[in-house]
Scaffold this motif. Structure first.
Motif, mmCIF file in Angstrom:
data_model
loop_
_atom_site.group_PDB
_atom_site.id
_atom_site.type_symbol
_atom_site.label_atom_id
_atom_site.label_comp_id
_atom_site.label_asym_id
_atom_site.label_seq_id
_atom_site.Cartn_x
_atom_site.Cartn_y
_atom_site.Cartn_z
ATOM 1 N N LEU A 70 0.832 -1.203 0.000
ATOM 2 C CA LEU A 70 0.000 0.000 0.000
ATOM 3 C C LEU A 70 0.867 1.253 0.000
ATOM 4 C CD1 LEU A 70 -2.674 1.540 0.227
ATOM 5 C CD2 LEU A 70 -2.588 1.127 2.709
ATOM 6 N N ASP A 71 1.944 1.252 0.762
ATOM 7 C CA ASP A 71 2.858 2.406 0.779
ATOM 8 C C ASP A 71 3.459 2.655 -0.607
ATOM 9 O OD1 ASP A 71 2.383 2.661 3.493
ATOM 10 O OD2 ASP A 71 4.264 1.695 4.090
ATOM 11 N N GLY A 72 3.791 1.576 -1.309
ATOM 12 C CA GLY A 72 4.301 1.725 -2.672
ATOM 13 C C GLY A 72 3.281 2.395 -3.570
ATOM 14 N N TRP A 73 2.036 1.952 -3.450
ATOM 15 C CA TRP A 73 0.987 2.558 -4.276
ATOM 16 C C TRP A 73 0.710 3.998 -3.879
ATOM 17 C CZ3 TRP A 73 -0.549 1.824 -8.849
ATOM 18 C CH2 TRP A 73 -0.336 0.580 -9.437
ATOM 19 N N ALA A 74 0.741 4.281 -2.598
ATOM 20 C CA ALA A 74 0.548 5.672 -2.157
ATOM 21 C C ALA A 74 1.642 6.550 -2.741
ATOM 22 C CB ALA A 74 0.526 5.744 -0.640
ATOM 23 N N SER A 75 2.853 6.036 -2.805
ATOM 24 C CA SER A 75 3.959 6.775 -3.397
ATOM 25 C C SER A 75 3.726 6.997 -4.885
ATOM 26 C CB SER A 75 5.269 6.025 -3.157
ATOM 27 O OG SER A 75 6.356 6.758 -3.641
ATOM 28 N N GLU A 76 3.211 5.995 -5.578
ATOM 29 C CA GLU A 76 2.916 6.154 -7.007
ATOM 30 C C GLU A 76 1.985 7.341 -7.248
ATOM 31 O OE1 GLU A 76 4.125 4.789 -9.660
ATOM 32 O OE2 GLU A 76 5.245 3.163 -8.732
ATOM 33 N N PHE A 77 1.027 7.514 -6.378
ATOM 34 C CA PHE A 77 0.043 8.583 -6.523
ATOM 35 C C PHE A 77 0.553 9.925 -6.011
ATOM 36 C CE2 PHE A 77 -2.711 5.061 -7.152
ATOM 37 C CZ PHE A 77 -3.815 5.536 -7.831
ATOM 38 N N ARG A 78 1.271 9.910 -4.905
ATOM 39 C CA ARG A 78 1.567 11.163 -4.203
ATOM 40 C C ARG A 78 3.001 11.632 -4.322
ATOM 41 N NH1 ARG A 78 -2.458 9.390 0.411
ATOM 42 N NH2 ARG A 78 -4.336 9.870 -0.790
ATOM 43 N N GLN A 79 3.932 10.715 -4.438
ATOM 44 C CA GLN A 79 5.351 11.062 -4.565
ATOM 45 C C GLN A 79 6.014 10.088 -5.534
ATOM 46 O OE1 GLN A 79 6.112 10.690 -0.319
ATOM 47 N NE2 GLN A 79 6.595 12.870 -0.244
ATOM 48 N N PRO A 80 5.657 10.174 -6.818
ATOM 49 C CA PRO A 80 6.181 9.197 -7.781
ATOM 50 C C PRO A 80 7.701 9.136 -7.837
ATOM 51 C CG PRO A 80 4.547 10.642 -8.804
ATOM 52 C CD PRO A 80 4.746 11.122 -7.410
ATOM 53 N N VAL A 81 8.352 10.230 -7.500
ATOM 54 C CA VAL A 81 9.819 10.239 -7.531
ATOM 55 C C VAL A 81 10.391 9.246 -6.509
ATOM 56 C CG1 VAL A 81 10.137 12.155 -5.895
ATOM 57 C CG2 VAL A 81 11.817 11.751 -7.703
ATOM 58 N N ASP A 82 9.640 8.920 -5.468
ATOM 59 C CA ASP A 82 10.096 7.983 -4.439
ATOM 60 C C ASP A 82 9.631 6.550 -4.673
ATOM 61 O OD1 ASP A 82 11.258 10.126 -3.080
ATOM 62 O OD2 ASP A 82 9.452 10.498 -1.891
#
Length: 171
Positions: A70-82
């Protein structure tokens, strides 16, 4: 069933199945993640955001591996650079979790880092993975970028045989 439809690139049906699962159990965090993924796969991130929000609100119901997913997906949406760093960390902590392997391969492909993508994509072609067709798609694309044409043709044919089409989205 949603995962099976998703693996066959039938995103509309996958979304319906994930939505049905969340109607049956509104606290089914993985189904909310699945709904977000299915919408993301058809380039509708704004429609996926509410499902992602719901999954994040239910994070405490997830096992550590799924919470990391879920954290990976949240990053895809909110902080793609991470996102690449998050997916790579997940592959180190859970090397047999194929969706993370595929997501690293996709991220590396987007950066034209084809040679680096190959081991991740290859690992995701494990026979037990229900998203194996997607993994062969990514492996073939990485091989094409690395000018390994003969291998690429075979792996892209394997992808089509399993999914009926080629695809290029995150899992």
């Amino acid at each position: 069933l949603g995962q099976k439809a998703y693996g066959e690139t039938d995103y509309a049906n996958a979304l319906k199945l994930y939505q049905q699962a969340t109607q049956l159990d509104p606290r089914f965090a993985l189904a909310w993640i699945g709904a977000a993924r299915a919408q993301y796969a058809v380039f509708d991130a704004s429609a996926a955001e509410p499902a992602l929000q719901r999954a994040l609100a239910l994070r405490s119901r997830l096992a550590p591996r799924e919470a990391m997913y879920l954290d990976g997906w949240a990053s895809e949406f909110r902080q793609p650079v991470d996102a690449l760093d998050k997916w790579q960390l997940m592959t180190r902590m859970y090397p047999d979790f194929m969706p993370a392997q595929i997501n690293v391969a996709i991220r590396l492909l987007r950066l034209n880092r084809f040679e680096q993508a190959i081991p991740y994509a290859r690992k995701a072609t494990a026979p037990q993975d229900d998203l194996i067709g997607r993994a062969f798609d990514n492996l073939g694309r990485a091989e094409l970028g690395s000018e390994q044409r003969r291998s690429a043709v075979g792996d892209l044919e394997r992808a089509v045989a399993r999914t009926g089409a080629l695809d290029f989205e995150l899992l």
